[in-house]
Structure formats: C-alpha cells, structure tokens
Design a protein around this motif. Structure first.
Motif, PDB file in Angstrom:
ATOM      1  N   PHE A 171       3.855   1.952  -1.857  1.00 57.67           N
ATOM      2  CA  PHE A 171       3.508   0.685  -2.500  1.00 57.67           C
ATOM      3  C   PHE A 171       3.725  -0.381  -1.445  1.00 57.67           C
ATOM      4  O   PHE A 171       4.803  -0.965  -1.342  1.00 57.67           O
ATOM      5  CB  PHE A 171       4.398   0.434  -3.730  1.00 57.67           C
ATOM      6  N   PRO A 172       2.720  -0.630  -0.614  1.00 57.59           N
ATOM      7  CA  PRO A 172       2.931  -1.488   0.561  1.00 57.59           C
ATOM      8  C   PRO A 172       2.982  -2.975   0.269  1.00 57.59           C
ATOM      9  O   PRO A 172       3.372  -3.761   1.131  1.00 57.59           O
ATOM     10  CB  PRO A 172       1.719  -1.165   1.437  1.00 57.59           C
ATOM     11  N   TYR A 173       2.615  -3.375  -0.933  1.00 59.13           N
ATOM     12  CA  TYR A 173       2.449  -4.793  -1.249  1.00 59.13           C
ATOM     13  C   TYR A 173       3.809  -5.502  -1.308  1.00 59.13           C
ATOM     14  O   TYR A 173       4.696  -5.114  -2.056  1.00 59.13           O
ATOM     15  CB  TYR A 173       1.691  -4.937  -2.562  1.00 59.13           C
ATOM     16  N   GLY A 174       3.933  -6.528  -0.465  1.00 54.57           N
ATOM     17  CA  GLY A 174       5.201  -7.229  -0.345  1.00 54.57           C
ATOM     18  C   GLY A 174       6.127  -6.604   0.672  1.00 54.57           C
ATOM     19  O   GLY A 174       7.172  -7.169   0.996  1.00 54.57           O
ATOM     20  N   VAL A 175       5.762  -5.419   1.178  1.00 56.24           N
ATOM     21  CA  VAL A 175       6.565  -4.720   2.183  1.00 56.24           C
ATOM     22  C   VAL A 175       5.917  -4.893   3.557  1.00 56.24           C
ATOM     23  O   VAL A 175       6.555  -5.330   4.513  1.00 56.24           O
ATOM     24  CB  VAL A 175       6.719  -3.225   1.849  1.00 56.24           C
ATOM     25  N   LEU A 176       4.646  -4.535   3.647  1.00 54.84           N
ATOM     26  CA  LEU A 176       3.878  -4.736   4.870  1.00 54.84           C
ATOM     27  C   LEU A 176       3.146  -6.074   4.809  1.00 54.84           C
ATOM     28  O   LEU A 176       2.732  -6.505   3.720  1.00 54.84           O
ATOM     29  CB  LEU A 176       2.846  -3.622   5.040  1.00 54.84           C
ATOM     30  N   PRO A 177       2.949  -6.722   5.939  1.00 58.50           N
ATOM     31  CA  PRO A 177       2.107  -7.922   5.940  1.00 58.50           C
ATOM     32  C   PRO A 177       0.679  -7.547   5.558  1.00 58.50           C
ATOM     33  O   PRO A 177       0.197  -6.457   5.883  1.00 58.50           O
ATOM     34  CB  PRO A 177       2.211  -8.425   7.384  1.00 58.50           C
ATOM     35  N   LEU A 229      16.088  -0.487   5.772  1.00 61.55           N
ATOM     36  CA  LEU A 229      16.148   0.117   4.444  1.00 61.55           C
ATOM     37  C   LEU A 229      15.093  -0.488   3.520  1.00 61.55           C
ATOM     38  O   LEU A 229      14.473   0.207   2.708  1.00 61.55           O
ATOM     39  CB  LEU A 229      17.541  -0.057   3.843  1.00 61.55           C
ATOM     40  N   SER A 230      14.893  -1.789   3.650  1.00 60.52           N
ATOM     41  CA  SER A 230      13.887  -2.445   2.817  1.00 60.52           C
ATOM     42  C   SER A 230      12.476  -2.005   3.184  1.00 60.52           C
ATOM     43  O   SER A 230      11.572  -2.011   2.340  1.00 60.52           O
ATOM     44  CB  SER A 230      14.004  -3.964   2.941  1.00 60.52           C
ATOM     45  N   PRO A 261      14.781 -12.243   0.401  1.00 64.67           N
ATOM     46  CA  PRO A 261      14.365 -10.850   0.591  1.00 64.67           C
ATOM     47  C   PRO A 261      15.118  -9.930  -0.360  1.00 64.67           C
ATOM     48  O   PRO A 261      15.985 -10.376  -1.120  1.00 64.67           O
ATOM     49  CB  PRO A 261      14.749 -10.585   2.045  1.00 64.67           C
ATOM     50  N   LEU A 262      14.807  -8.627  -0.301  1.00 61.90           N
ATOM     51  CA  LEU A 262      15.607  -7.637  -1.009  1.00 61.90           C
ATOM     52  C   LEU A 262      17.010  -7.598  -0.413  1.00 61.90           C
ATOM     53  O   LEU A 262      17.216  -7.945   0.748  1.00 61.90           O
ATOM     54  CB  LEU A 262      14.965  -6.251  -0.908  1.00 61.90           C
ATOM     55  N   ARG A 314       9.906  -2.503  -5.216  1.00 62.34           N
ATOM     56  CA  ARG A 314       8.812  -3.422  -5.527  1.00 62.34           C
ATOM     57  C   ARG A 314       7.817  -2.811  -6.510  1.00 62.34           C
ATOM     58  O   ARG A 314       7.234  -3.519  -7.345  1.00 62.34           O
ATOM     59  CB  ARG A 314       8.123  -3.849  -4.239  1.00 62.34           C
ATOM     60  N   GLN A 315       7.609  -1.497  -6.452  1.00 60.84           N
ATOM     61  CA  GLN A 315       6.681  -0.883  -7.383  1.00 60.84           C
ATOM     62  C   GLN A 315       7.244  -0.852  -8.800  1.00 60.84           C
ATOM     63  O   GLN A 315       6.533  -1.137  -9.768  1.00 60.84           O
ATOM     64  CB  GLN A 315       6.301   0.532  -6.940  1.00 60.84           C
ATOM     65  N   VAL A 316       8.522  -0.514  -8.934  1.00 62.89           N
ATOM     66  CA  VAL A 316       9.139  -0.544 -10.263  1.00 62.89           C
ATOM     67  C   VAL A 316       9.111  -1.969 -10.814  1.00 62.89           C
ATOM     68  O   VAL A 316       8.797  -2.200 -11.990  1.00 62.89           O
ATOM     69  CB  VAL A 316      10.577   0.002 -10.217  1.00 62.89           C
ATOM     70  N   ALA A 317       9.427  -2.943  -9.953  1.00 64.97           N
ATOM     71  CA  ALA A 317       9.385  -4.339 -10.383  1.00 64.97           C
ATOM     72  C   ALA A 317       7.979  -4.728 -10.834  1.00 64.97           C
ATOM     73  O   ALA A 317       7.807  -5.401 -11.865  1.00 64.97           O
ATOM     74  CB  ALA A 317       9.853  -5.246  -9.255  1.00 64.97           C
ATOM     75  N   ALA A 318       6.964  -4.291 -10.083  1.00 76.15           N
ATOM     76  CA  ALA A 318       5.589  -4.592 -10.469  1.00 76.15           C
ATOM     77  C   ALA A 318       5.247  -3.961 -11.810  1.00 76.15           C
ATOM     78  O   ALA A 318       4.570  -4.576 -12.646  1.00 76.15           O
ATOM     79  CB  ALA A 318       4.625  -4.103  -9.383  1.00 76.15           C
TER      80      ALA A 318
END
Length: 353
Positions: A105-111, A196-197, A218-219, A205-209
């Motif tokens: 789930f790259p959204y919010g993790v990768l630019p 780690l993040s 940040p996390l 982030r996927q569970v949150a979504a």
C-alpha cells in the motif's frame, strides 16, 4: 511464470503445480548453477515438471505469460525490484509479488512521483500489480480489517507478530536488517529512523484507509533492542553473548496524538529470551490481532508446517497468498491492486481426495 526459486519461490512452484487453474510456463533464476534445472527438482518435488529454469528474462517475457508470481529477494534491492515489476506490467503481464513490501500500500509511504510511473506502466500494458504475502500481507490487512466488521466502536487496532526466528534462513535480513549477532552499537538497517515506517508503514496506512482515518504525520516508531545473555546459534547467524539477540518494534498511526493503528513485532532468536514479552498461545510463532473498543476482540493466527517449523510454513503461506490471488489479479483492472481492492480469495480447487 515463477520468478525465483528461493525460500518462498520453491513453495510457489509447488503451489502453482497444485492449483487447478494455473499452469507453469517458465521459471527465472539468478543462480547460474540452477539454469537448465527442472522446476520440479528446484522446488523439492522429487519429480520433473517439464519446465527448465533460465536466467534469460527477455526470453521468458517473450513467452507472454498471463501472470508472474514474483518472489525474488527485494529487501536489499528495492529500487531495482520496482524497475523489474514496472517492466513486467508495461509488457502486459499481471504480477503478484512478495516485495518490495512498500508496494503493498504505497500511498502516503512513497512519494507520488515514484508511484505514478508504476501506475502508468500498468495502465499502458493493461496489467495489474498486487504485492502481498503474510506480513506485510494477510495477517495485517485482510485479517484485521475483516475483524473490524464486527465492531460497534473502535479505539485501536493492533497487529502483532510474535516469533522465534532461530530457524528463519535469511542471513541478509537477520544480520544486516535486524542486526542480530552484531555489536549493540551496529547501525542495523531497521534501527535507522524512518526505515520501519518504510517497511511496515504500508500496513498501518492501509488499515487506516480501510477505517477511513486521516493519520497524524509522521508515523511514530518505537524500538527496543536486547543483547544476548549467552551465546546462541541460529540457522542464519551465530549470536555471541552481548550482541543483539532480540528486538521489539512498533509503528503507530496516531490521530490527534492517540495511537489508533499499530503494527508491532516481537522478534526473538531463541524461545527462552525476553520472558516479559508476549508469547504465542500455540507453537513458536503467531500473528495476534487486537481490536480494542466495543466489543474487545483478539484473534491469534498461528501456523506450522507438517514438520512443525513455523518459519517453513511462513514461507508457504506467503507463497500461497500470492499464488491463490493470481486469478483475482488477472481479472482486476490495470494498476496497483491493494488488499482494499481485492475480492475474497480462497483456496478454491486445493481440497484433494
């Protein structure tokens, strides 16, 4: 097509062979010694499957397979692996992959500038990419989100891995990523701020979504590292007294400063270590999901192979989550497909008489 024949790939080959809707048409290997070997032998099946391994990627893609099950090691070559996966989908081949886990789930993790080329390549090729496994994967996406469907109110979702890694054979992961067997001042990859993040932030982030949460940035990362009280021996590394032997970490997604979604790992290299930490109710390793709220819910998911080793079965469940997802990913619309996009995936056709 299977891409690699290592600790996960060999089980994927066996799984593809057992799946009634799949046919193995090619196998890629990085080790020159495996080139020309039959896939069945490389998978430990003690029989030939009639498919010979090759290190010629162009020749394999020229076969125009419907899908690639990609299980090559990516932890130490993330960007190169992303290039590989982008090439596959651009060529019109659907892909299920065990990594890089950042793409779960790259959204919010990768630019976004790194995500867009993958999505554009997939759309151009009319192909889909799904990265998953067991952790990151089923144990901390489908399982916890399914549990939350029973909730009236939710205070926190906590996804835990509690495991003894003494029989886990991945020397690079054990010595360089975790730093096991290294001096306590060794700068292991996972101990570096932000790593780690990157590694497990996709889970949070996927569970949150899935819960419709907007997380603080940040996390939050929390790490506890424990030295060996004596010498220990594992299949990947010898751990001398005083070197790193156990590690606990958390990645927390907060809302207004309160933990709401937490990924937590308790990693021992011997079952006697850290008696104050949680232990599995059964066996030497488990995933434990806690949904705190109304009602309070806990599920412990444990697994072990027929030989009793949970690290072997960990490779099997990782492989099979991918293999059994192939039909759904082939049917999915082009692009990056996450667990939030997937239908129910089952072991259809795997019950044997």
């Amino acid at each position: 097509m299977e891409w690699s024949t290592g600790t996960v790939g060999r089980h994927a080959i066996a799984g593809i062979d057992a799946h009634p809707e799949l046919e193995l048409v090619g196998v890629w290997v990085s080790d020159p010694a495996k080139v020309g070997k039959d896939a069945g032998r490389l998978a430990g099946l003690d029989r030939d499957l009639g498919v010979l391994a090759t290190d010629d990627a162009d020749a394999l893609l020229a076969l125009a397979p419907d899908a690639i099950v990609h299980t090559a090691m990516t932890d130490d070559r993330v960007m190169e692996a992303i290039d590989d996966l982008t090439r596959f989908v651009k060529a019109g081949v659907d892909v299920v992959s065990s990594g890089p886990v950042i793409l779960q789930f790259p959204y919010g993790v990768l630019p976004q500038e790194l995500i867009t080329p993958i999505e554009e390549a997939a759309v151009a090729g009319g192909a889909s990419l799904h990265v998953n496994g067991i952790d990151p994967g089923f144990a901390n996406d489908v399982l916890p989100l399914s549990m939350t469907s029973l909730s009236q109110s939710i205070d926190e979702v906590r996804c835990m891995e509690i495991a003894d890694y003494s029989t886990y054979y991945q020397p690079v992961v054990m010595t360089q990523l975790f730093g096991f067997g290294q001096p306590m001042d060794f700068q292991a990859v996972l101990a570096a701020p932000g790593v780690l993040s990157l590694g497990w932030g996709s889970v949070v982030r996927q569970v949150a979504a899935g819960l419709g949460l907007t997380l603080d940035e940040p996390l939050v990362e929390r790490v506890e590292r424990v030295p060996a009280d004596r010498d220990y021996s594992t299949v990947s590394v010898e751990i001398a007294e005083g070197t790193l032997a156990a590690m606990r970490f958390e990645i927390a997604g907060q809302v207004n400063g309160v933990d709401r979604v937490v990924l937590e790992h308790y990693t021992r290299t011997h079952p006697d270590q850290c008696p104050q930490w949680p232990r599995p109710d059964h066996g030497d390793g488990c995933y434990r999901i806690e949904v705190r709220g109304e009602p309070e819910m806990t599920v412990e998911f444990s697994h072990h192979g027929r030989d009793g080793d949970h690290n072997v079965s960990g490779m099997i469940v990782t492989a099979m989550r991918l293999v059994n997802s192939v039909p759904a990913v082939v049917a999915a619309k082009p692009g990056i497909v996450t667990a939030l996009d997937m239908p129910l995936v089952t072991g259809r056709g795997l019950v044997t008489e």
